[in-house]
Design a protein around this motif. Structure first.
Motif, PDB file in Angstrom:
ATOM      1  N   THR A  75      71.683  10.113 -27.979  1.00 24.03           N
ATOM      2  CA  THR A  75      69.907  10.245 -28.345  1.00 24.03           C
ATOM      3  C   THR A  75      69.236   9.495 -27.158  1.00 24.03           C
ATOM      4  O   THR A  75      68.245   9.611 -26.819  1.00 24.03           O
ATOM      5  CB  THR A  75      69.194  10.022 -29.885  1.00 24.03           C
ATOM      6  OG1 THR A  75      70.407  10.673 -30.691  1.00 24.03           O
ATOM      7  CG2 THR A  75      67.920   9.673 -30.355  1.00 24.03           C
ATOM      8  N   GLU A  76      70.048   7.802 -27.705  1.00 32.49           N
ATOM      9  CA  GLU A  76      69.831   7.118 -26.545  1.00 32.49           C
ATOM     10  C   GLU A  76      69.880   6.784 -24.805  1.00 32.49           C
ATOM     11  O   GLU A  76      70.727   7.443 -24.561  1.00 32.49           O
ATOM     12  CB  GLU A  76      70.099   5.574 -26.783  1.00 32.49           C
ATOM     13  CG  GLU A  76      69.761   4.979 -28.472  1.00 32.49           C
ATOM     14  CD  GLU A  76      71.112   5.377 -29.562  1.00 32.49           C
ATOM     15  OE1 GLU A  76      71.793   5.773 -29.107  1.00 32.49           O
ATOM     16  OE2 GLU A  76      70.165   5.896 -30.504  1.00 32.49           O
ATOM     17  N   ASP A  77      68.778   6.684 -24.276  1.00 34.37           N
ATOM     18  CA  ASP A  77      68.848   7.088 -22.465  1.00 34.37           C
ATOM     19  C   ASP A  77      69.744   6.717 -22.555  1.00 34.37           C
ATOM     20  O   ASP A  77      70.747   4.926 -22.329  1.00 34.37           O
ATOM     21  CB  ASP A  77      67.641   6.302 -22.063  1.00 34.37           C
ATOM     22  CG  ASP A  77      67.430   6.374 -20.601  1.00 34.37           C
ATOM     23  OD1 ASP A  77      67.966   6.780 -19.945  1.00 34.37           O
ATOM     24  OD2 ASP A  77      66.138   6.289 -20.275  1.00 34.37           O
ATOM     25  N   PRO A  78      70.649   7.001 -21.971  1.00 34.29           N
ATOM     26  CA  PRO A  78      71.823   6.187 -21.106  1.00 34.29           C
ATOM     27  C   PRO A  78      71.674   4.965 -19.966  1.00 34.29           C
ATOM     28  O   PRO A  78      72.728   3.916 -19.668  1.00 34.29           O
ATOM     29  CB  PRO A  78      72.528   7.323 -20.211  1.00 34.29           C
ATOM     30  CG  PRO A  78      72.024   8.280 -19.363  1.00 34.29           C
ATOM     31  CD  PRO A  78      70.675   7.891 -21.111  1.00 34.29           C
ATOM     32  N   GLY A  79      70.237   4.457 -19.659  1.00 30.31           N
ATOM     33  CA  GLY A  79      69.603   4.140 -18.614  1.00 30.31           C
ATOM     34  C   GLY A  79      70.982   4.233 -17.429  1.00 30.31           C
ATOM     35  O   GLY A  79      70.508   2.857 -16.324  1.00 30.31           O
TER      36      GLY A  79
END
Length: 85
Positions: free
Chosen positions: A61-65
């Protein structure tokens, strides 16, 4: 050309540079979030004249950055799309 998808349970590893900005997507049917981007593995010796390209999907779900140009290690299951003409 018509793409033919081949599913293999083969794990692969590549070291590549992020070539596109990761885009957040939602899987059809399951509504699971993942991130998709293109990465290029540059030629390591004289026998390869061009880069090997990968479409990478990060299932979280979180942006891998990742940013364009980041050097990354890709590990996962291989899905091969073959285009026949």
């Amino acid at each position: 050309p018509v793409p033919t998808t081949i599913h293999k349970e083969t794990l692969m590893q590549a070291f590549a540079n992020v070539a596109t900005v990761p885009v957040r997507r939602t899987a059809q049917g399951s509504d699971k979030t993942y991130w998709e981007f293109r990465a290029a593995e540059s030629a390591k010796n004289d026998s390869k004249e061009s880069a090997t390209w990968y479409t990478v999907r990060v299932f979280q779900t979180e942006d891998p950055g990742f940013s364009k140009g980041d050097f990354i290690r890709i590990v996962g299951k291989l899905k091969l799309d073959v285009f026949m003409s």
